[in-house]
Scaffold this active site. Structure first.
Site, short mmCIF file in Angstrom:
data_model
loop_
_atom_site.label_atom_id
_atom_site.label_comp_id
_atom_site.label_asym_id
_atom_site.label_seq_id
_atom_site.Cartn_x
_atom_site.Cartn_y
_atom_site.Cartn_z
N GLY A 53 12.79 6.75 7.22
CA GLY A 53 14.10 6.65 6.63
C GLY A 53 14.02 6.33 5.16
N SER A 54 15.06 6.72 4.39
CA SER A 54 15.12 6.36 2.98
C SER A 54 15.63 4.93 2.84
CB SER A 54 16.04 7.33 2.23
OG SER A 54 15.46 8.61 2.19
N GLY A 55 15.60 4.43 1.62
CA GLY A 55 16.05 3.08 1.36
C GLY A 55 14.89 2.11 1.15
N HIS A 56 13.66 2.64 1.23
CA HIS A 56 12.47 1.79 1.07
C HIS A 56 11.70 2.15 -0.21
CE1 HIS A 56 13.26 0.56 5.11
NE2 HIS A 56 13.05 1.76 5.60
N LYS A 104 5.05 4.76 10.41
CA LYS A 104 5.38 3.38 10.74
C LYS A 104 5.86 3.37 12.21
CE LYS A 104 8.41 2.56 7.28
NZ LYS A 104 8.60 3.96 6.82
N ASP A 109 10.87 7.96 14.46
CA ASP A 109 9.86 8.58 13.60
C ASP A 109 8.74 9.17 14.45
OD1 ASP A 109 11.39 7.34 11.67
OD2 ASP A 109 9.74 6.25 10.72
N HIS A 218 14.69 -3.04 7.93
CA HIS A 218 16.03 -2.46 8.12
C HIS A 218 17.02 -3.55 8.47
CE1 HIS A 218 12.97 0.51 9.39
NE2 HIS A 218 13.63 1.26 8.54
#
Lengths: 331, 331
Positions: A53-56, A104, A109, A218
């Site tokens: 996921g994005s945001g990292h 991860k 994922d 998250h």
């Protein structure tokens, strides 16, 4: 929600486009959130990809480049990338010697990566996957899907990618990644939540003087809420938890990563690092390399994590090899 | 105040110690907040130093190293370093060819640097100083002490230090720094304030949906409060202000720096960069190099700034030369 964005639904697209425009060493597969090394597939080299996921950010798109990842798949914010993205990424970087996936440990994922691998096998592309589950805050037991993959993933990527860069076979690169994943643990904390743009409000709340130990990247619930303590005491608590899970012997050599979650100032990360350094060296541990900065963030969450990787001669050599990416550079 | 520190009065000392422990290429002059390149004074090279209040990390201690600064003086948070610190820094890096000081335009910093220069002249150390005042939000008039020095300072440091690394004389290094300072402008904004550890509460406040254009890196009042706007509209407003002050011609070549103030996620910085890139290239401006990240922060302030430096062949060459420091690396 105060964010400098356009439409909440477009944040990942706009960000990936910004990354591409700012970085001449990458390209983006059209219509996808797949960031690829411009010179991929690199002849004779095993490909290494990651994603999530994005945001990292900078993970993982910011780690695409020489000495690091060949490609990264960016899902929506805190959302798994699709099987289609993964297949495109793998095809784009395969130079005939196969592709290693570093995932991860999140269910979505891994389901998608496994599906992509299965489908590509039929096309004759060799793949392998290593899961990173470095979060020492999560108990491994039958009730969980296991530990989460957090900031230590960056160190696993670095080791694996250097092995690939050095000409390793798919089996060798996988083995390097696995040995890195087996020897890294992370423990983090949060002082404040973050806000997913499309949601518009914080995912959890913490009191005025409260912090949470073991919060996931998250915003997953941690293991303990406590009053904000001094850097010194906090590091004692964190390292006790981490080292109970991965004991270190006197004289052992490690790498330390102090990773900011998003809005914790570099000043505080260095203050944290000082405590970690003094504690470890006081116990006779040798720190071969330290990284202090933002590598695996959670949007604007305040907090940080400490990762420790045990080094042997091989992991050390791969870790210290050069890399030139937007988010991780090393001479 | 949620901060991971020990005692508020010790934050700078602890941070500098953390920097030193994490970075094998620097040393700290005992009992000072002066960070020095380990191999300084570098034989045959003009020294370049900078400094200012702490709280802007990685500036400036994080920019000490090969290809960048020879030393940096860290004052207390948002407080000028002392004359004594500056003298020690200059002595530590002078290899006989003189030392250039790059100062942001704040009264205290400059008074102290001037005093240090005067005292060292008597010791026979040649010095020169260039002031950076890149903040396009501040009007230059008789009522102000002039524009503030903000994130563009990093670009001035990069150009000057590359000139020194290339063997430039003190006059040449000063000239390179001056030409960089003359050709860079910055405009920033804040979405939230920051908290000085020893003060314990925010320096100003902003409404739920409010932002401020032109806020200084110490929370100085900006030029306009407005409702949080889209990245697209915000960049229109920012660039209008910046380009009114430093017009660009079609075909001109520039460097762009999108700098995060502390707690604005990299995701948003890339979204901002995308808008800046499209706007400038749409007007026929060529972007030779882009930097997107945290270089000159204000503790945990949310917000960002955009800097533009006009390039000629010489500034471009110096800008693109390699550097290897904790906070700025370039191959």
């Amino acid at each position: 929600m105060k964010k400098i964005i356009n439409r909440p639904d477009d944040v990942v697209r706009d960000m990936i486009e910004g990354m591409r425009l700012a970085n001449q060493d990458i390209r983006v597969l059209p219509g996808t959130g797949v960031v690829v090394r411009k010179d991929a597939p690199v002849p004779g080299k095993v490909g290494v990809i990651s994603g999530g996921g994005s945001g990292h950010e900078p993970a993982h798109g910011g780690f695409v480049g020489k000495g690091m990842l060949d490609a990264a798949c960016a899902g929506d914010v805190f959302t798994s990338p699709s099987v289609d993205q993964m297949m495109k990424a793998i095809r784009a970087v395969d130079a005939g010697r196969g592709v290693l996936i570093i995932a991860k440990n999140y269910t979505g994922d891994n389901l998608n990566f496994d599906m992509a691998m299965e489908l590509l096998e039929e096309e004759g592309i060799k793949t392998a996957k290593v899961k990173v589950h470095d979060d020492a805050a999560v108990e491994e037991n039958a009730d969980t899907t296991g530990r989460r993959g957090v900031a230590g993933t960056m160190l696993v990527q670095k080791v694996a990618c250097a092995c690939a860069e050095a000409g390793g076979s798919l089996e060798e690169v996988k083995e390097a990644a696995q040995s890195a994943a087996d020897n890294v643990r992370t423990i983090g904390f949060a002082l404040s939540p973050c806000i997913i743009p499309a949601v518009g409000k914080p995912g959890f709340s913490l009191g005025e003087e409260e912090m949470e130990l073991g919060t996931g990247i998250h915003g997953e619930a941690g293991i303990r809420r406590m009053k904000v303590d001094t850097a010194h005491n906090l590091v004692e608590i964190m390292l006790e938890k981490l080292l109970a899970d991965m004991p270190l012997e006197e004289g052992e050599e490690v790498c330390v990563l102090v990773n900011g979650m998003g809005s914790t100032p570099l000043m505080e990360l260095y203050i944290l690092y000082r405590e970690v350094h003094m504690k470890l060296t006081g116990e006779g541990i040798r720190i071969a390399k330290a990284y202090v900065g933002e590598y695996m963030t959670s949007l604007e969450m305040a907090g940080a994590s400490v990762s420790i990787m045990k080094l042997d001669e091989r992991r050390k050599r791969f870790l210290l090899a050069p890399a030139d990416t937007a988010g991780f550079k090393q001479f």
